[in-house]
Design an enzyme around this catalytic site. Structure first.
Site, PDB file in Angstrom:
ATOM      1  N   HIS A  78       0.850  -1.182   0.000  1.00  0.00           N
ATOM      2  CA  HIS A  78       0.000   0.000   0.000  1.00  0.00           C
ATOM      3  C   HIS A  78       0.895   1.244   0.000  1.00  0.00           C
ATOM      4  O   HIS A  78       2.063   1.173   0.400  1.00  0.00           O
ATOM      5  CB  HIS A  78      -0.897  -0.003   1.238  1.00  0.00           C
ATOM      6  CG  HIS A  78      -1.993  -1.036   1.190  1.00  0.00           C
ATOM      7  ND1 HIS A  78      -3.001  -1.089   2.119  1.00  0.00           N
ATOM      8  CD2 HIS A  78      -2.240  -2.039   0.316  1.00  0.00           C
ATOM      9  CE1 HIS A  78      -3.823  -2.086   1.826  1.00  0.00           C
ATOM     10  NE2 HIS A  78      -3.377  -2.685   0.738  1.00  0.00           N
ATOM     11  N   GLU A  80       1.200   3.710   1.927  1.00  0.00           N
ATOM     12  CA  GLU A  80       1.847   4.055   3.199  1.00  0.00           C
ATOM     13  C   GLU A  80       3.085   3.190   3.444  1.00  0.00           C
ATOM     14  O   GLU A  80       4.101   3.664   3.955  1.00  0.00           O
ATOM     15  CB  GLU A  80       0.865   3.848   4.365  1.00  0.00           C
ATOM     16  CG  GLU A  80      -0.381   4.715   4.320  1.00  0.00           C
ATOM     17  CD  GLU A  80      -1.542   4.057   3.585  1.00  0.00           C
ATOM     18  OE1 GLU A  80      -1.302   3.333   2.591  1.00  0.00           O
ATOM     19  OE2 GLU A  80      -2.699   4.261   4.004  1.00  0.00           O
ATOM     20  N   CYS A 114      -5.651   1.632   5.952  1.00  0.00           N
ATOM     21  CA  CYS A 114      -6.340   0.382   6.279  1.00  0.00           C
ATOM     22  C   CYS A 114      -5.844  -0.130   7.634  1.00  0.00           C
ATOM     23  O   CYS A 114      -4.924   0.445   8.233  1.00  0.00           O
ATOM     24  CB  CYS A 114      -6.104  -0.665   5.193  1.00  0.00           C
ATOM     25  SG  CYS A 114      -4.491  -1.455   5.310  1.00  0.00           S
ATOM     26  N   CYS A 117      -2.060  -0.880   7.574  1.00  0.00           N
ATOM     27  CA  CYS A 117      -1.219   0.318   7.557  1.00  0.00           C
ATOM     28  C   CYS A 117      -1.301   1.058   8.891  1.00  0.00           C
ATOM     29  O   CYS A 117      -0.298   1.584   9.378  1.00  0.00           O
ATOM     30  CB  CYS A 117      -1.621   1.235   6.409  1.00  0.00           C
ATOM     31  SG  CYS A 117      -1.222   0.526   4.803  1.00  0.00           S
TER      32      CYS A 117
END
Lengths: 193, 363
Positions: A78, A80, A114, A117
């Site tokens: 992701h 991040e 999410c 993360c």
């Protein structure tokens, strides 16, 4: 000027006072957060879920990430996570302690992080996250679970979130993506509305 | 050779020394919720069927289809062998609780003919249908309840879901994770290991250990394994060449059995045949993960994103997300759910947290 001030007051009324320091901080957030959008756009152009982010330390961008899941066949890539890697590398090059740097680094991201993360942000001791729209499917900052303020004494430190920045724009990008078919994803289970 | 073999025997263990228990959702594992209701003895048995019909009309019990309206009293000496639920306490007219209650108080202005009923008393009845046998047994102590049993859950809760041959495979996979944890510990990492397995092919696809001390605070064993699987599929974001015990696809045997042979193999070993012909799987779909201790919230969610098939872990951890703090695998709103079992080689896994323990055996 009066109009501008009342606009700011409305926009940031939910922001904790400790983070306000007058109106300078919110304006800074607005500017940095806006800069995360080109990364989200880049993700969309590359067939990835359009999420983009920026990690800023002392007014310097240390990490710029976007979703890279399909590219790497690794579902944890992701935006991040990608940006955090760059921050850690930056620390490594300069011989700085990652924790000391991360503790003063702000994450600007187009969509709510999410659950995974949010866990990663705790583990790396990021103190503040500024994001756009909510993530009803996986959101770890309140939508599905609230990881930043959860009682997890062995999972890094808790962090603060400020949301709602350019939310419509972030949602529009997600909608555009989900309208196209993701050829790599398994058949989605239809969600009961 | 001889003494080494002997030592290994000591260290290997019997599949009967551990039991894999399912980590069920809160709905399945919590104590049943109770609500108050008024019940009354049926003093004239001949009125029973009329009473049941009338009660269903006057005091229906919506959402409580699992409740049996009438129960027979176990005490054989009781003058009234049947008792019936009249209504929920919340549906009864407001009654002064200090005074003794009469059945006529519940007649709902005469709509219910109370003939044949004795004076009511308060009981607690289960608010929801029981989902597991323990819940059913608990519920039945309060009031008779119907139960649609999921036999697999009952067997799993008894720890009898897996056959001996399945257990010995599971043990083999967990041993690979334990061996990786030890190898990681030797290079200064925390002793946590994990393995991703293709259960159909009965093959280990990736083994990894905690790599946090290598300069990356997020390289937990599971995150390492997920990336190794990606690498095995032609993707991946990292290289773990520095850590010989972290690899995708073990060509020969487990590190625990043949340490020398496998630890010299660095990085990724591409496996030509099976997977590519049948079309690459989507990330970890259909694969099982074995990990020595319960994953943290980041790793648990990483497994959701990776569409893992099942997860087996050894021991619980304080902030664990598969049972202790969260049940991410059974979390409402998430689009991928899966089974999680704990207790596989629990002793060996919890021993990993005791430093120097294994050094004695291995050296």
């Amino acid at each position: 000027m009066g109009g501008m001030m009342s606009f700011l007051e409305r926009t940031f009324s939910h922001v904790p006072k400790t983070y306000r320091c007058g109106w300078l901080m919110p304006l800074t957030w607005l500017v940095w957060h806006r800069a995360a959008f080109p990364k989200a756009k880049e993700a969309l152009e590359n067939g990835e879920v359009p999420v983009g982010c920026l990690m800023v330390y002392n007014n310097e961008i240390l990490g710029k990430g976007r979703n890279e899941v399909n590219e790497t066949k690794n579902a944890t890539r992701h935006a991040e996570m990608v940006a955090l890697d760059q921050v850690l590398e930056w620390c490594c090059h300069r011989g700085l302690d990652p924790r000391t740097v991360c503790e003063r680094t702000v994450l600007y991201v187009t969509v709510e992080p999410c659950i995974m993360c949010a866990g990663a942000l705790r583990l790396t001791n990021i103190p503040l996250v500024v994001y756009g729209c909510n993530n009803d499917r996986f959101g770890g900052c309140g939508s599905v679970l609230d990881i930043p303020s959860a009682d997890l004494p062995h999972t890094g430190s808790s962090f603060k979130c400020i949301s709602g920045f350019r939310a419509e724009e972030a949602v529009e990008m997600l909608k555009t993506f989900y309208k196209q078919e993701n050829p790599n994803a398994p058949k989605p289970k239809t969600r009961k509305e | 050779m001889e003494p080494q073999l002997k030592r290994r025997k000591e260290y290997e263990c019997d599949i009967d020394s551990w039991v894999a228990y399912p980590v069920l959702s809160n709905e399945q594992s919590q104590d049943i919720e109770l609500i108050e209701a008024f019940a009354a003895p049926i003093i004239n048995k001949k009125e029973t069927s009329r009473l049941i019909k009338e009660l269903a009309k006057v005091y229906p019990l919506p959402g409580l289809q699992h409740i049996k309206r009438v129960r027979s009293c176990k005490d054989k000496g009781s003058p009234h062998p049947l008792e019936v639920i009249v209504c929920l306490a919340s549906d009864a007219p407001v009654i002064d609780r200090s005074e003794e209650l009469h059945i006529s108080d519940l007649s709902s202005s005469g709509r219910l003919n109370c003939e044949g009923l004795g004076d009511p008393f308060l009981v607690k009845i289960p608010a929801c249908p029981p989902l597991t046998r323990p819940q059913f047994e608990q519920a039945s102590k309060h009031w008779p309840t119907s139960f649609h049993e999921d036999k697999q859950v009952t067997v799993a809760l008894r720890g009898q879901l897996f056959t001996s041959s399945q257990k010995s495979k599971m043990q083999e996979y967990m041993m690979a994770a334990v061996a990786a944890a030890r190898a990681g510990q030797e290079s200064g990492m925390e002793a946590v290991g994990a393995a991703v397995v293709d259960p159909e092919a009965e093959r280990i696809l990736a083994v990894g250990h905690d790599c946090r001390q290598g300069g990356h605070p997020l390289h937990h064993a599971i995150m390492v394994c997920i990336d190794l699987v990606a690498r095995g599929q032609g993707g991946g974001a990292y290289t773990y060449d520095k850590y010989p015990a972290c690899q995708s696809v073990l060509p020969y045997s487990l590190p625990s059995q043949k340490q020398g042979a496998t630890t010299t193999t660095c990085g990724v070993v591409q496996d030509g045949d099976s997977a590519e012909e049948s079309g690459e799987p989507y990330i970890c779909t259909g694969y099982d993960l074995y990990v020595t201790r319960e994953p943290c919230v980041m790793c648990a969610m990483a497994l959701v994103h990776s569409r893992i098939g099942r997860v087996f872990y050894g021991t619980s951890s304080t902030d664990g997300a598969f049972g202790t703090k969260y049940k991410i695998h059974a979390q409402k709103d998430l689009n991928h759910r899966f089974e999680v079992f704990k207790g596989v080689l629990d002793q060996q896994c919890s021993d990993l947290n005791r430093p120097v323990h294994y050094i004695k055996i291995n050296s």
